[in-house]
Design a protein around this motif. Structure first.
Motif, PDB file in Angstrom:
ATOM      1  N   GLN A 105      20.882  -0.697 -29.273  1.00  0.00           N
ATOM      2  CA  GLN A 105      21.646  -0.663 -30.519  1.00  0.00           C
ATOM      3  C   GLN A 105      22.736   0.394 -30.496  1.00  0.00           C
ATOM      4  O   GLN A 105      23.783   0.231 -31.120  1.00  0.00           O
ATOM      5  N   ALA A 141      25.417  -1.385 -28.711  1.00  0.00           N
ATOM      6  CA  ALA A 141      26.011  -2.398 -29.590  1.00  0.00           C
ATOM      7  C   ALA A 141      26.954  -1.760 -30.597  1.00  0.00           C
ATOM      8  O   ALA A 141      28.032  -2.299 -30.882  1.00  0.00           O
ATOM      9  N   GLU A 142      26.573  -0.613 -31.135  1.00  0.00           N
ATOM     10  CA  GLU A 142      27.411   0.063 -32.119  1.00  0.00           C
ATOM     11  C   GLU A 142      28.693   0.595 -31.478  1.00  0.00           C
ATOM     12  O   GLU A 142      29.775   0.502 -32.066  1.00  0.00           O
ATOM     13  N   ARG A 143      28.584   1.137 -30.259  1.00  0.00           N
ATOM     14  CA  ARG A 143      29.766   1.683 -29.585  1.00  0.00           C
ATOM     15  C   ARG A 143      30.728   0.593 -29.124  1.00  0.00           C
ATOM     16  O   ARG A 143      31.907   0.853 -28.905  1.00  0.00           O
ATOM     17  N   THR A 144      30.238  -0.631 -28.964  1.00  0.00           N
ATOM     18  CA  THR A 144      31.099  -1.731 -28.501  1.00  0.00           C
ATOM     19  C   THR A 144      31.369  -2.740 -29.623  1.00  0.00           C
ATOM     20  O   THR A 144      31.879  -3.834 -29.356  1.00  0.00           O
ATOM     21  N   ARG A 145      31.019  -2.385 -30.839  1.00  0.00           N
ATOM     22  CA  ARG A 145      31.214  -3.289 -31.988  1.00  0.00           C
ATOM     23  C   ARG A 145      32.689  -3.687 -32.096  1.00  0.00           C
ATOM     24  O   ARG A 145      33.577  -2.861 -31.951  1.00  0.00           O
ATOM     25  N   GLY A 146      32.936  -4.968 -32.335  1.00  0.00           N
ATOM     26  CA  GLY A 146      34.293  -5.478 -32.447  1.00  0.00           C
ATOM     27  C   GLY A 146      34.806  -6.119 -31.174  1.00  0.00           C
ATOM     28  O   GLY A 146      35.792  -6.853 -31.194  1.00  0.00           O
ATOM     29  N   PRO A 153      27.485  -8.206 -32.205  1.00  0.00           N
ATOM     30  CA  PRO A 153      27.290  -6.919 -31.526  1.00  0.00           C
ATOM     31  C   PRO A 153      26.067  -6.893 -30.633  1.00  0.00           C
ATOM     32  O   PRO A 153      26.107  -6.368 -29.523  1.00  0.00           O
ATOM     33  N   SER A 154      24.957  -7.455 -31.101  1.00  0.00           N
ATOM     34  CA  SER A 154      23.758  -7.550 -30.273  1.00  0.00           C
ATOM     35  C   SER A 154      22.895  -8.699 -30.758  1.00  0.00           C
ATOM     36  O   SER A 154      22.943  -9.076 -31.935  1.00  0.00           O
ATOM     37  N   SER A 203      17.713  -0.052 -35.099  1.00  0.00           N
ATOM     38  CA  SER A 203      19.084   0.164 -35.559  1.00  0.00           C
ATOM     39  C   SER A 203      19.283   1.570 -36.104  1.00  0.00           C
ATOM     40  O   SER A 203      20.394   2.093 -36.103  1.00  0.00           O
ATOM     41  N   THR A 260      15.254  -3.181 -35.658  1.00  0.00           N
ATOM     42  CA  THR A 260      16.210  -4.284 -35.763  1.00  0.00           C
ATOM     43  C   THR A 260      15.448  -5.588 -35.972  1.00  0.00           C
ATOM     44  O   THR A 260      14.510  -5.883 -35.231  1.00  0.00           O
ATOM     45  N   THR A 299      27.988 -12.019 -27.066  1.00  0.00           N
ATOM     46  CA  THR A 299      27.476 -10.665 -27.142  1.00  0.00           C
ATOM     47  C   THR A 299      27.308 -10.137 -25.728  1.00  0.00           C
ATOM     48  O   THR A 299      27.200 -10.915 -24.779  1.00  0.00           O
TER      49      THR A 299
END
Length: 434
Positions: free
Chosen positions: A130, A133-138, A143-144, A171, A177, A291
């Motif tokens: 997670q 996923a947060e660092r690569t969001r967008g 995201p995951s 998360s 999550t 993803t």
């Protein structure tokens, strides 16, 4: 005819549907402003974590030698075809998982390394999947993707919440999550913008857009796109077929005919079909770049799964883990076969000079070494080369070494995926061999 530049975030679109494009080597990566994006058209690094609860057979989880000569114990025999693209990792563990609680306390921090709150309180830490996923969001549509094949357990065991036994992805420190247990809904999340508009095939909805795209890519990419669309259709048809065959029940009926309406969606009754569909969805998610982060919990720790398709229906998974008999070995191999299946599917997809498996990092682990609850070292296998950054075909032994934290492994893997951190969980030091 010159190849038209495509945005890396281009989707095939239709009514209520958007489907991310697979990686196409002939199409340069372009930003949303029309300018070339940084990093050219190198395929991205994907990360997946697969979890199998209750450990493995105490005498058959082993490896020796390296490269083409790498040999495995019987549990890992399904991975023999992929031995040159994996690392067998021995000796890593989570210090905080030694504090007690057996199953619940040994699982809830597998991907976090955090201290778990006792007394029925639920508190761990953000998990490495997670965080990535947060660092690569967008960068991707989803995201995951967090998948499961067994429902969570709501209970207290040895003063710790069994929520810990049911989740490896977190998360936040207090929020595991949510798991997607339904293959059809997981599939919809990847490809549908409006899940309610489920009266039309995903491929039918985007077919016109796909045909237009095929005219603007190279011959090799046209073939790659055709293969991808065929694989989406295959999974879509298998999900539909499962429903038509009455296998989407979510329970074993006690009546000849149900006396209540069957839910519109459901969990496949047969665990072999359930796991295989989830494995296919993981592969599709990575292949489409919908993803780049996926967690697949094949079962809970303290699992109640049974395996009638293996002829093993007299004892649940958890109790079987205390036997170390031939049936336990058979069940172990079944779980490893899911990993081998994913590896085979990923390795069959070419992405430039590497395969999709080469461009991935697939972590396979349990919360304990055996059913005896020993977790002073954990069973860990890492498949894939992280985009050519990881040397494979090795045994990495950390027993007796000062740095043998699971979170040190996560720091290394996060860096391979482009996320550099000074610390994660209980570690401030990467594993230099990864």
């Amino acid at each position: 005819m010159p190849v038209q530049p495509l945005s890396r975030r281009t989707f095939l679109r239709g009514v209520g549907v958007s489907m991310a494009l697979p990686w196409l080597e002939s199409s340069p990566v372009w930003g949303d402003d029309g300018a070339p994006a940084r990093g050219s058209s190198e395929p991205p690094v994907r990360f997946a974590a697969l979890f199998c609860g209750n450990g493995f057979h105490r005498t058959e989880w082993w490896a020796k030698d390296e490269g083409r000569g790498l040999e495995f114990g019987k549990v890992l025999e399904p991975l023999v075809p992929h031995r040159q693209k994996l690392n067998f990792i021995r000796g890593l563990y989570n210090q905080e998982a030694l504090i007690g609680g057996i199953h619940s306390c040994q699982t809830g921090n597998l991907l976090t390394g955090a201290h778990l709150a006792p007394g029925g309180e639920v508190r761990s830490g953000i998990s490495c999947d997670q965080l990535l996923a947060e660092r690569t969001r967008g960068l991707t549509k989803v995201p995951s993707l967090v998948l499961g094949c067994e429902p969570p357990i709501a209970a207290i065991h040895k003063n710790y919440s069994m929520i810990y036994s049911s989740h490896i992805s977190w998360s936040s420190a207090t929020a595991p999550t949510p798991l997607e247990l339904y293959p059809a809904l997981a599939f919809d999340r990847l490809f549908r913008d409006d899940v309610g508009r489920a009266d039309r095939s995903v491929l039918d909805a985007v077919l016109e857009d796909a045909r237009g795209l095929q005219r603007n890519v190279s011959t090799a990419d046209r073939r790659r796109l055709d293969e991808y669309l065929a694989s989406v259709r295959d999974v879509e048809q298998r999900i539909a077929g499962a429903g038509q065959a009455g296998r989407l029940q979510g329970w074993r009926p006690t009546l000849e005919k149900p006396d209540v309406p069957r839910p519109a969606g459901g969990v496949p009754q047969d665990i072999d079909q359930h796991m295989r569909l989830m494995c296919d969805i993981l592969v599709l998610a990575f292949r489409t770049d919908t993803t780049r982060v996926c967690t697949l919990k094949l079962n809970n720790d303290h699992s109640s799964l049974r395996f009638p398709h293996l002829g093993v229906d007299y004892m649940i998974h958890h109790l079987l883990s205390h036997t170390d008999n031939a049936d336990w070995l058979k069940v172990n191999q079944f779980f490893v076969q899911q990993l081998a299946y994913i590896a085979q599917k990923l390795d069959a997809v070419q992405e430039g000079n590497r395969t999709l498996l080469d461009n991935s990092m697939i972590l396979f682990a349990s919360s304990m070494m055996t059913g005896g609850h020993n977790n002073d070292q954990l069973p860990v296998v890492l498949l894939g080369k992280g985009g050519g950054q990881i040397r494979t075909g090795r045994i990495l032994d950390y027993l007796g070494k000062p740095n043998r934290k699971m979170c040190s492994l996560y720091l290394s893997l996060l860096e391979k995926a482009g996320v550099r951190l000074p610390a994660f969980g209980d570690s401030t030091e990467k594993l230099t061999e990864i």
